[in-house]
Design a protein around this motif. Sequence first.
Motif, PDB file in Angstrom:
ATOM      1  N   GLU A 171       0.809  -1.226   0.000  1.00  0.00           N
ATOM      2  CA  GLU A 171       0.000   0.000   0.000  1.00  0.00           C
ATOM      3  C   GLU A 171       0.840   1.273   0.000  1.00  0.00           C
ATOM      4  N   ALA A 172       2.110   1.156   0.376  1.00  0.00           N
ATOM      5  CA  ALA A 172       2.980   2.339   0.433  1.00  0.00           C
ATOM      6  C   ALA A 172       3.178   2.894  -0.968  1.00  0.00           C
ATOM      7  N   GLN A 173       3.232   4.212  -1.053  1.00  0.00           N
ATOM      8  CA  GLN A 173       3.410   4.875  -2.336  1.00  0.00           C
ATOM      9  C   GLN A 173       4.876   5.254  -2.521  1.00  0.00           C
ATOM     10  N   ALA A 174       5.202   5.725  -3.706  1.00  0.00           N
ATOM     11  CA  ALA A 174       6.584   6.089  -4.033  1.00  0.00           C
ATOM     12  C   ALA A 174       7.123   7.074  -3.002  1.00  0.00           C
ATOM     13  N   GLY A 175       8.324   6.802  -2.517  1.00  0.00           N
ATOM     14  CA  GLY A 175       8.955   7.701  -1.550  1.00  0.00           C
ATOM     15  C   GLY A 175       8.587   7.417  -0.108  1.00  0.00           C
ATOM     16  N   GLU A 176       7.608   6.548   0.119  1.00  0.00           N
ATOM     17  CA  GLU A 176       7.219   6.189   1.484  1.00  0.00           C
ATOM     18  C   GLU A 176       7.988   4.945   1.911  1.00  0.00           C
ATOM     19  N   ARG A 177       8.081   4.755   3.234  1.00  0.00           N
ATOM     20  CA  ARG A 177       8.749   3.551   3.728  1.00  0.00           C
ATOM     21  C   ARG A 177       7.918   2.922   4.836  1.00  0.00           C
ATOM     22  N   VAL A 178       8.192   1.636   5.065  1.00  0.00           N
ATOM     23  CA  VAL A 178       7.470   0.870   6.080  1.00  0.00           C
ATOM     24  C   VAL A 178       8.448   0.531   7.205  1.00  0.00           C
ATOM     25  N   GLU A 179       8.001   0.720   8.439  1.00  0.00           N
ATOM     26  CA  GLU A 179       8.812   0.351   9.603  1.00  0.00           C
ATOM     27  C   GLU A 179       8.014  -0.597  10.475  1.00  0.00           C
ATOM     28  N   VAL A 180       8.720  -1.549  11.089  1.00  0.00           N
ATOM     29  CA  VAL A 180       8.099  -2.546  11.958  1.00  0.00           C
ATOM     30  C   VAL A 180       8.623  -2.348  13.380  1.00  0.00           C
ATOM     31  N   GLU A 181       7.673  -2.173  14.315  1.00  0.00           N
ATOM     32  CA  GLU A 181       7.983  -2.080  15.749  1.00  0.00           C
ATOM     33  C   GLU A 181       9.035  -1.012  16.049  1.00  0.00           C
ATOM     34  N   LYS A 182       8.863   0.146  15.413  1.00  0.00           N
ATOM     35  CA  LYS A 182       9.714   1.311  15.676  1.00  0.00           C
ATOM     36  C   LYS A 182       8.852   2.430  16.253  1.00  0.00           C
ATOM     37  N   LYS A 183       9.496   3.400  16.903  1.00  0.00           N
ATOM     38  CA  LYS A 183       8.754   4.505  17.510  1.00  0.00           C
ATOM     39  C   LYS A 183       7.985   5.274  16.436  1.00  0.00           C
ATOM     40  N   ILE A 184       6.775   5.651  16.811  1.00  0.00           N
ATOM     41  CA  ILE A 184       5.887   6.406  15.930  1.00  0.00           C
ATOM     42  C   ILE A 184       6.535   7.748  15.572  1.00  0.00           C
ATOM     43  N   LYS A 185       6.305   8.207  14.358  1.00  0.00           N
ATOM     44  CA  LYS A 185       6.942   9.422  13.861  1.00  0.00           C
ATOM     45  C   LYS A 185       5.962  10.605  13.871  1.00  0.00           C
ATOM     46  N   VAL A 186       5.402  10.884  15.038  1.00  0.00           N
ATOM     47  CA  VAL A 186       4.545  12.062  15.214  1.00  0.00           C
ATOM     48  C   VAL A 186       4.801  12.619  16.607  1.00  0.00           C
ATOM     49  N   GLU A 187       4.535  13.909  16.758  1.00  0.00           N
ATOM     50  CA  GLU A 187       4.622  14.528  18.080  1.00  0.00           C
ATOM     51  C   GLU A 187       3.461  14.033  18.933  1.00  0.00           C
ATOM     52  N   GLY A 188       3.711  13.864  20.227  1.00  0.00           N
ATOM     53  CA  GLY A 188       2.626  13.572  21.147  1.00  0.00           C
ATOM     54  C   GLY A 188       2.386  12.107  21.421  1.00  0.00           C
ATOM     55  N   SER A 189       3.281  11.222  20.962  1.00  0.00           N
ATOM     56  CA  SER A 189       3.106   9.795  21.250  1.00  0.00           C
ATOM     57  C   SER A 189       4.466   9.122  21.322  1.00  0.00           C
ATOM     58  N   ASN A 190       4.559   8.147  22.230  1.00  0.00           N
ATOM     59  CA  ASN A 190       5.776   7.339  22.343  1.00  0.00           C
ATOM     60  C   ASN A 190       5.511   5.892  21.955  1.00  0.00           C
ATOM     61  N   ARG A 191       4.389   5.650  21.297  1.00  0.00           N
ATOM     62  CA  ARG A 191       4.035   4.275  20.945  1.00  0.00           C
ATOM     63  C   ARG A 191       4.976   3.696  19.896  1.00  0.00           C
ATOM     64  N   HIS A 192       5.000   2.365  19.887  1.00  0.00           N
ATOM     65  CA  HIS A 192       5.769   1.607  18.894  1.00  0.00           C
ATOM     66  C   HIS A 192       4.791   0.678  18.179  1.00  0.00           C
ATOM     67  N   PRO A 193       4.104   1.202  17.154  1.00  0.00           N
ATOM     68  CA  PRO A 193       3.116   0.360  16.464  1.00  0.00           C
ATOM     69  C   PRO A 193       3.777  -0.848  15.809  1.00  0.00           C
ATOM     70  N   ASP A 194       2.980  -1.898  15.602  1.00  0.00           N
ATOM     71  CA  ASP A 194       3.512  -3.100  14.960  1.00  0.00           C
ATOM     72  C   ASP A 194       4.093  -2.756  13.591  1.00  0.00           C
ATOM     73  N   VAL A 195       3.305  -2.059  12.773  1.00  0.00           N
ATOM     74  CA  VAL A 195       3.745  -1.681  11.429  1.00  0.00           C
ATOM     75  C   VAL A 195       3.224  -0.272  11.155  1.00  0.00           C
ATOM     76  N   GLN A 196       4.050   0.549  10.505  1.00  0.00           N
ATOM     77  CA  GLN A 196       3.600   1.896  10.129  1.00  0.00           C
ATOM     78  C   GLN A 196       4.167   2.272   8.774  1.00  0.00           C
ATOM     79  N   ILE A 197       3.375   3.057   8.050  1.00  0.00           N
ATOM     80  CA  ILE A 197       3.858   3.646   6.802  1.00  0.00           C
ATOM     81  C   ILE A 197       4.299   5.069   7.136  1.00  0.00           C
ATOM     82  N   ILE A 198       5.544   5.390   6.765  1.00  0.00           N
ATOM     83  CA  ILE A 198       6.081   6.731   6.959  1.00  0.00           C
ATOM     84  C   ILE A 198       5.943   7.469   5.634  1.00  0.00           C
ATOM     85  N   GLY A 199       5.218   8.577   5.662  1.00  0.00           N
ATOM     86  CA  GLY A 199       4.986   9.351   4.449  1.00  0.00           C
ATOM     87  C   GLY A 199       6.237  10.070   3.984  1.00  0.00           C
TER      88      GLY A 199
END
Length: 87
Positions: free
Chosen positions: A19-47
């Motif tokens: 589902e990731a688009q060109a220039g995006e990357r996928v991270e597994v069990e890494k810290k969320i990339k937004v202000e205001g949270s310290n969660r480590h989601p299972d999988v995230q798409i970084i825009g």
Amino acid sequence: GKSDHQNKVQELSNKANSEAQAGERVEVEKKIKVEGSNRHPDVQIIGTDGKTRKIYEAERHPGSKRNRLREEEYKRLNIEFETYPLQ
């Protein structure tokens, strides 16, 4: 996590990569990339802006208070998310 959780996370990682688009990357069990949270989601798409765009979670107890609080936090942060129950 247990093997069923690990297998589901791998499946969600594959889904995110498809589902990731060109220039995006996928991270597994890494810290969320937004202000205001310290969660480590299972999988995230970084825009392309370097921020978390979408989150995928594998959850053994989707109805649990812990999961509801996590989903409320994602909503508050305005991040699209999908939670997948473990079978």
